[in-house]
Scaffold this motif. Structure first.
Motif, PDB file in Angstrom:
ATOM      1  N   GLU A 119       0.699  -1.255  -0.094  1.00  0.00           N
ATOM      2  CA  GLU A 119      -0.108  -0.102   0.033  1.00  0.00           C
ATOM      3  C   GLU A 119       0.782   1.164  -0.086  1.00  0.00           C
ATOM      4  N   ALA A 120       1.904   1.148   0.689  1.00  0.00           N
ATOM      5  CA  ALA A 120       2.947   2.602   0.837  1.00  0.00           C
ATOM      6  C   ALA A 120       3.278   2.587  -0.599  1.00  0.00           C
ATOM      7  N   ALA A 121       3.718   1.405  -1.470  1.00  0.00           N
ATOM      8  CA  ALA A 121       4.229   1.741  -2.722  1.00  0.00           C
ATOM      9  C   ALA A 121       3.219   2.381  -3.664  1.00  0.00           C
ATOM     10  N   ALA A 122       1.821   2.134  -3.577  1.00  0.00           N
ATOM     11  CA  ALA A 122       0.803   2.733  -4.174  1.00  0.00           C
ATOM     12  C   ALA A 122       0.583   4.267  -3.784  1.00  0.00           C
ATOM     13  N   CYS A 123       0.786   4.365  -2.498  1.00  0.00           N
ATOM     14  CA  CYS A 123       0.731   5.925  -1.913  1.00  0.00           C
ATOM     15  C   CYS A 123       1.928   6.585  -2.343  1.00  0.00           C
ATOM     16  N   SER A 124       3.019   5.994  -2.691  1.00  0.00           N
ATOM     17  CA  SER A 124       4.061   6.663  -3.093  1.00  0.00           C
ATOM     18  C   SER A 124       4.052   6.931  -4.613  1.00  0.00           C
TER      19      SER A 124
END
Lengths: 222, 394
Positions: A119-124
């Motif tokens: 999810e952090a990757a998507a939020c990045s």
């Protein structure tokens, strides 16, 4: 030494690995992260080749590939030859037999990636493809390599299913494992011993690679 | 664009019910506060695009990120939201600099390193660029997570319990750093926390969330001293919540008379509440005054109440005292007094005490209390609790 049999085994192993690489990743990701109806059944079906006698599996594949089945019929209409007793049939059978060997280590590897990291990757701002290439595959690669190495080693050693589906046609379906059996039947134990040793060495090497690689990634990034 | 800032409306029944409305202006920090399981993180995940609610609308600086009715639902990677996860969620196979660079996809490749280093400098992590997350302390990991969240130049910054995984001294340090960093940010910042003190310390405004519903928004001072409802009062840890009945208004003395069992309490003048209305009311524990045994004073005329001490707990320099008020069953009145005062007045369990309820501090909560006898307390013994418990304490 039956060189054509060795070449055929290596070819079968490489093609099986190439086919199972994308199939395995797609299936392993879905099983690791998605919840869907019939997931338990899907996992059971994939694991089935581990517990089923190769002859039973081979028998069903033989029936499914035969000219009388819709699959066999369609294949024959498309390619002009039958799936049974051909390299193509052997390859399809090999892919099916190796599903658990490829998918299970991959699934464990994908499961080990925390949901919030993805999810952090998507939020990045990463697209789903970027997340796959830059986060998921680099983190899951020990599992992927393990799955591929197991698949390769297991393909070289597969006997029952290959015999049922492919028979023992030299240069077409006679793999190293079948050739060893044939030599023993002909009381040529010397050739059987050479080929057995070779198969043992290749399998050991493939598994050693797996353990060395997965051990290394574990040490570097804890 | 007139529609600056973040505007959120969320509705859903499942998997957890949500009925939330919140707004956060540019440069403002809004703390979303509530007990565990209140839906705080779900609200944040809806804004980030990691969870799709069943209905509602999310806009940021005029751009629609989600609109249930209009069928708009941007995926997370297309929303300009920077998020700091509770566990930081750093990419374990990348260095600190790599983590920040991973969120700099909008910049040309040659500029990313310099920008990542500048961001790490901004969060005081210079010199640690080459470290992997496993080689960083909790506080350092949190700083990397903040730098990564800011890297994509987000239109909104979302912080999900960012201080819960670090020790106390690190937390105090990170509070100061966040307060510093905020001065430079011109975007809405949403902080999710279950810690009311943390929220009051850092945020410009609080928004109370309970069972997925936003109960009240306002400055920390407003929300904590003027809770809009019994539910809100419980969330901000008001211990003295009772019910009573408005007996009437004295316009000459500008007081409203509140009937509480056999007591008639004077409270701040509120003529718009009709006589006979059942209401919930509260008083801070610090505004219940103990009468001195040796030297009675004039203040004793103010809402005097008698009772017996049922609980006496020393907390550092002060003491928390629970008093079973005569005629009020099962719902003690709590007060906080200095320890020396407690000792001088020989406070002990079972002792008779007289106290005054400061009229100015009695707060009548808006909205009529439905059902129930007027003299039963809405809540009494509930302390600070993490669990959702809407039922009255028994």
């Amino acid at each position: 030494m039956d060189w054509p049999a060795l070449a055929l085994s290596l070819r079968l192993g490489i093609f099986t690995v190439l086919l199972l690489f994308p199939i395995g990743i797609a299936a392993a990701r879905a099983l690791a992260w998605r919840r869907f109806r019939g997931k338990g059944l899907a996992e059971a079906l994939i694991t089935l080749p581990l517990v089923l006698p190769p002859t039973v599996l081979g028998f069903y594949l033989l029936v499914a590939f035969g000219g009388n089945s819709p699959l066999g019929h369609a294949f024959e209409a498309l390619f002009g030859h039958t799936l049974v007793f051909s390299f193509s049939g052997l390859l399809v059978a090999s892919v099916i037999v190796n599903l658990p060997f490829a998918i299970q280590p991959m699934q464990r590897a994908f499961e080990a990636i925390p949901a919030d990291v993805r999810e952090a990757a998507a939020c990045s701002g990463m697209t789903p493809l970027e997340v796959l290439m830059r986060i998921e595959l680099p983190l899951a690669w020990p599992g992927i390599v393990t799955g591929m190495a197991l698949t390769f080693a297991h393909t070289l050693g597969e006997f029952g299913v290959v015999l049922m589906v492919g028979g023992s046609i030299p240069g077409e379906t006679r793999t190293l494992a079948i050739a060893i059996y044939d030599r023993v039947q002909d009381f040529d134990n010397g050739a059987a011993a050479t080929m057995s040793a070779l198969l043992l060495a290749i399998s050991l090497f493939a598994l050693a690679i797996t353990y060395v690689l997965s051990g290394r990634i574990g040490r570097r990034h804890g | 664009m007139a529609d600056k800032g973040l505007h959120v409306r969320l509705n859903q029944q499942r998997p957890i019910p949500l009925d939330a409305v919140l707004d956060c202006g540019p440069g403002e920090m809004l703390a979303l506060v509530g007990p565990s399981g209140a839906g705080k993180s779900t609200v944040l995940r809806c804004i980030a695009g990691l969870h799709s609610p069943q209905g509602g609308r999310i806009t940021c600086n005029g751009a629609v990120w989600y609109d249930g009715a209009g069928g708009v639902n941007f995926p997370a990677w297309r929303r300009s939201a920077g998020m700091v996860f509770q566990s930081y969620a750093l990419f374990p196979h990348m260095t600190a600099e790599g983590n920040v660079k991973a969120a700099l996809g909008h910049l040309p490749a040659p500029e990313r390193s310099a920008r990542a280093q500048a961001l790490l400098r901004q969060v005081n992590l210079s010199g640690l660029e080459r470290r992997y997350p496993a080689e960083l302390s909790g506080g350092q990991q949190q700083r990397v997570a903040v730098a990564r969240a800011l890297a994509r130049e987000p239109a909104v910054l979302l912080l999900d319990e960012p201080f819960s995984a670090v020790d106390r001294s690190t937390r105090q340090k990170l509070y100061r750093e966040l307060a510093e960093l905020r001065k430079e940010l011109r975007i809405p910042v949403l902080l999710v926390t279950h810690d009311l003190d943390e929220a009051a310390l850092l945020a410009d405004r609080l928004c109370l969330l309970h069972h997925g519903r936003t109960l009240q928004s306002g400055t920390p001072q407003e929300v904590m001293t003027r809770p809009a409802s019994v539910e809100a009062a419980r969330l901000v840890d008001v211990r003295n919540i009772f019910t009573g009945r408005i007996a009437g208004h004295d316009s000459a003395r500008r007081v409203t008379i509140l009937e509480w069992n056999r007591y008639r309490l004077e409270t701040p003048y509120q003529p718009r509440i009709a006589a006979g209305t059942s209401v919930a009311w509260a008083i801070p524990t610090a505004n219940v005054l103990l009468h001195r045994r040796d030297r009675p004073s004039r203040g004793e005329q103010e809402n005097p109440v008698a009772g017996r001490v049922s609980e006496f707990v020393v907390l550092g320099d002060s003491a928390s005292v629970a008093v079973d008020v005569e005629g009020i069953a099962d719902t003690p009145l709590f007060m906080t007094i200095a320890l020396h005062a407690a000792q001088r007045n020989r406070i002990a369990i079972g002792e008779q005490v007289h106290v005054s309820l400061l009229a100015e501090a009695i707060y009548i909560m808006p909205g009529e209390v439905s059902g129930g006898a007027p003299d039963t307390a809405a809540s009494g013994t509930e302390g600070k609790n993490e669990e959702d418990d809407a039922g009255p304490a028994g």
